[in-house]
Write an enzyme that holds these catalytic residues in place. Structure first.
Site, short mmCIF file in Angstrom:
data_model
loop_
_atom_site.label_atom_id
_atom_site.label_comp_id
_atom_site.label_asym_id
_atom_site.label_seq_id
_atom_site.Cartn_x
_atom_site.Cartn_y
_atom_site.Cartn_z
N GLU A 281 0.84 -1.21 0.00
CA GLU A 281 0.00 0.00 0.00
C GLU A 281 0.88 1.27 0.00
O GLU A 281 1.87 1.32 0.74
CB GLU A 281 -0.85 -0.01 1.28
CG GLU A 281 -1.74 1.20 1.46
CD GLU A 281 -2.39 1.26 2.86
OE1 GLU A 281 -1.78 0.78 3.83
OE2 GLU A 281 -3.50 1.79 2.95
N LYS B 245 -9.69 2.07 -1.82
CA LYS B 245 -9.82 1.49 -0.46
C LYS B 245 -11.13 1.94 0.19
O LYS B 245 -11.43 3.14 0.24
CB LYS B 245 -8.61 1.93 0.37
CG LYS B 245 -8.53 1.36 1.76
CD LYS B 245 -7.23 1.87 2.41
CE LYS B 245 -7.03 1.36 3.82
NZ LYS B 245 -5.80 1.93 4.41
N CYS C 135 -5.01 -3.06 3.31
CA CYS C 135 -4.58 -2.79 4.68
C CYS C 135 -5.71 -2.84 5.71
O CYS C 135 -6.19 -3.91 6.04
CB CYS C 135 -3.81 -1.46 4.72
SG CYS C 135 -2.71 -1.33 6.16
N1 LIG Z 1 -2.71 1.91 6.46
C1 LIG Z 1 -3.58 1.26 7.21
O1 LIG Z 1 -4.69 0.95 6.77
C2 LIG Z 1 -3.14 0.93 8.61
C3 LIG Z 1 -4.05 -0.06 9.29
C4 LIG Z 1 -3.63 -0.32 10.70
O2 LIG Z 1 -2.65 0.19 11.18
C5 LIG Z 1 -4.45 -1.23 11.51
O3 LIG Z 1 -5.50 -1.69 11.06
O4 LIG Z 1 -4.04 -1.52 12.65
#
Ligand SMILES: NC(=O)CCC(=O)C(=O)O
Length: 265
Positions: A40, A111, A147
């Site tokens: 990502e 996303k 993510c």
């Molecule tokens: N970039 C993200 O989506 C980080 C997600 C995260 O840190 C978490 O779910 O814990």
């Protein structure tokens, strides 16, 4: 199927342009793989919120061009991770790009679940609305998520309902919640009887050390391979046919009860 997950390091001592060139070269080194995955927001770093605006690019911007060429040069399916996309109205999205071995855009995915609660990505970027699958002809169907999406099982179930057998999750997951990363990747694989290919970043940006530990999990929940914390290319071979065999031998997905009434009490 041979898949290579490029767990690239995102540190502040490297420019976006230099990292883009390096990512393209790393993709080039994976010729012979069927599927290559980048993480990502690897141009800026997922936590470098103050960089998003300056680094944002149109869908068909410099990262698109570099990754389309890298996919066709290497002859691989390339999930090029995500970019900070700026649309025609100036709105930002965390958008993933998937290229065919001919270098054509096979899919893009904005996303859906933005991270940060009331700050960071959650306020700087717009939310996607549409789950996305990608058909790899004669082979399998990929379901894509990004993510923080990993925490939302209903998205993955929607992807499986649309035919996904391999769930591909580029991420910029922090070291602090590394245990959640591994646990959630295995949970999404077991409950959906699907492969999970989750590719994170290494390095530290915006003061946030990254977890790395990219992971490939099979439909039985077994970890086929897991990276360490540093920059690494994680390569794994697996048989996509294991999804159908697992779903046939242990047909739990068929026992779903849909449309439950609200709980009493
Ligand atoms: N970039 C993200 O989506 C980080 C997600 C995260 O840190 C978490 O779910 O814990």
């Amino acid at each position: 199927m041979r898949a290579s997950l490029i767990q690239i390091a995102v540190n502040e001592d490297e420019t976006v342009e230099a990292r883009r060139l390096r990512a393209a070269a790393l993709v080039g080194e994976q010729a012979g793989a069927d599927l290559v995955v980048l993480p990502e927001l690897w141009t800026t770093g997922a936590f470098a919120f103050e960089e998003f605006d300056a680094a944002a690019e149109p869908l068909r911007g410099p990262t698109y061009e570099a990754m389309a060429k890298a996919a066709s040069d290497a002859g691989v399916w390339l999930h090029a991770g995500s970019i900070p996309e700026r649309d025609a109205d100036g709105r930002l999205y965390n958008t993933s790009l998937v290229f065919s071995p001919a270098g054509d855009l096979a899919a893009s995915y904005r996303k859906i679940h933005r991270f940060g609660f009331d700050k960071g990505e959650a306020v700087l970027m717009g939310a996607g609305r549409e789950p996305v699958t990608v058909t790899v002809p004669d082979t399998t169907t990929l379901g894509v998520a990004t993510c923080y999406d990993l925490r939302f099982p209903e998205l993955f179930r929607a992807l499986v309902d649309a035919g996904a057998e391999i769930l591909v999750v580029p991420a910029g997951w922090p070291e602090r919640r590394q245990s959640h990363w591994t646990l959630l990747a295995q949970a999404r694989a077991v409950e959906n009887q699907a492969f999970v290919l989750a590719c994170g970043t290494a390095g530290t940006h915006a003061g946030v050390p990254q977890a790395g530990h990219s992971i490939v999990v099979d439909p039985w929940g077994e970890v086929l391979a897991q990276a360490g914390a540093g920059e690494e290319v994680l390569t794994v071979e697996f048989d996509p046919g294991k999804v159908a065999r697992t779903r046939e031998q242990f047909p739990a997905l068929k026992d779903r009860v849909l449309g439950l009434a609200p709980p009493r009490g």
